[in-house]
Design an enzyme around this catalytic site. Structure first.
Site, mmCIF file in Angstrom:
data_model
loop_
_atom_site.group_PDB
_atom_site.id
_atom_site.type_symbol
_atom_site.label_atom_id
_atom_site.label_comp_id
_atom_site.label_asym_id
_atom_site.label_seq_id
_atom_site.Cartn_x
_atom_site.Cartn_y
_atom_site.Cartn_z
ATOM 1 C CG ASP A 1 -0.757 -8.443 5.045
ATOM 2 O OD1 ASP A 1 -1.593 -9.345 4.928
ATOM 3 O OD2 ASP A 1 -0.716 -7.658 6.009
ATOM 4 C CE1 TYR A 2 2.237 -7.285 -4.640
ATOM 5 C CE2 TYR A 2 2.057 -5.020 -3.863
ATOM 6 C CZ TYR A 2 2.420 -5.929 -4.842
ATOM 7 O OH TYR A 2 2.969 -5.477 -6.023
#
Length: 243
Positions: free
Chosen positions: A102-103
Site C-alpha cells: 500500500d501507498y
C-alpha cells in the site's frame, strides 16, 4: 512454446497488455510474417520483431527494495507520484514489482524483470509467507489474536489462518505492536484484518518476504538479490520448501 504477448513483455519491450495492442495493430512479425492473432505461440527458435526491431532477451535482474511510505508500488503513476521503479534509474531493464505494498505501507518488496518468477511468487497456491509489523490503536486481547489466527470475515471473503502475535503494548498511549504473518495478497488485507477485530492500523511495515528481510537497509535503499537467494525463491515457490 509461449504466448507471443508474454514473450514480448518478458523481453522488456512493454507490458503484456500493451504487447497485445501491438500484435492487434499489426506491428509484430514472427519469422517475417505479420501476426495479428492474440494467443499465437512462439518458441525460442522463432524470430520475433516489434516495429521492425528484433526482440532481444534481457538479462534477468532481481532486487530487494526497502520501500518507504508514500511510494507507489507500480511501474508508473497517473498522478505523477514517485514509484518503486524510480529508485532504479541506472537499471536499463524494465523492472516491475512483485505484488504490491500500500501507498502508506513501508517495507520489503522485490523488483525484477523475470515474469515467470513473479507469477510464481504472487500466485496464492504457492503460499509464500509475508510478515508484517503493525502499530495499532488499542491493545489486542487474546480473543482478537485468536480470530486473526483462525481467519476473519472481510467484505470479499474469509481470510486464511494467520500467525498473529502481540509484540509490545503501551497502556499509557493505548497502542500496541502486532506481528501478523499471512500468505495471501488481497488489497489492504493486513489493515482490513486488524480493523475487523477492532484495532485500526496507525503504521504498517512488511518485515519479511519468505526468508528475505530488510536487514542492513534503511527506507529507500535496495540491494541485488544473490544468486542463491533467487534459486531458493524459485524452489520455494515451486515446492513450498527451501530444501
Amino acid at each position: 512454446m509461449e504466448r507471443l504477448q508474454k514473450v514480448i513483455a518478458a523481453a522488456g519491450v512493454t507490458s503484456r497488455r500493451k504487447a497485445e495492442g501491438l500484435i492487434s495493430s499489426g506491428k509484430v512479425r514472427v519469422n517475417g510474417e505479420v501476426i495479428t492473432q492474440l494467443g499465437t505461440k512462439v518458441s525460442a527458435q522463432d524470430r520475433v520483431e516489434v516495429n521492425g526491431i528484433p526482440l532481444m532477451k534481457e538479462a534477468k535482474r532481481y532486487f530487494l527494495l526497502y520501500k518507504p511510505r508514500q511510494i507507489i508500488s507500480s511501474v508508473h503513476d497517473e498522478k505523477g507520484r514517485k514509484t518503486v521503479v524510480d529508485f532504479f534509474p541506472e537499471i536499463q531493464q524494465r523492472l516491475y514489482p512483485v505484488g504490491r505494498l500500500d501507498y502508506n505501507t513501508s517495507g520489503l518488496i522485490i523488483l525484477t524483470n523475470d515474469g515467470q518468477l513473479a507469477n510464481l511468487l504472487t500466485h496464492p497456491r504457492y503460499q509464500i509467507e509475508k510478515n508484517y509489523v503493525a502499530k495499532v490503536n488499542g491493545i489486542p486481547d487474546k480473543m482478537a489474536l485468536k480470530k486473526l489466527q483462525h481467519g476473519v470475515r472481510l467484505a470479499a471473503k474469509k481470510t486464511a489462518p494467520a500467525k498473529a502475535k502481540l509484540l509490545s503494548s503501551d497502556h499509557r498511549k493505548n497502542t500496541a505492536i502486532v506481528s501478523l504473518t499471512i500468505h495471501e495478497g488481497m488489497n489492504h488485507e493486513v489493515r482490513d484484518m486488524l480493523q475487523a477485530v477492532g484495532y485500526p492500523v496507525d503504521k504498517l511495515s512488511r518485515e519479511r518476504y519468505a526468508f528475505l528481510t530488510t536487514e542492513g537497509l534503511t527506507a529507500g535503499e535496495s540491494r541485488p538479490l544473490k544468486h542463491q537467494e533467487v534459486a531458493a525463491l524459485k524452489k520455494l515457490a515451486q515446492t513450498g520448501k527451501l530444501r
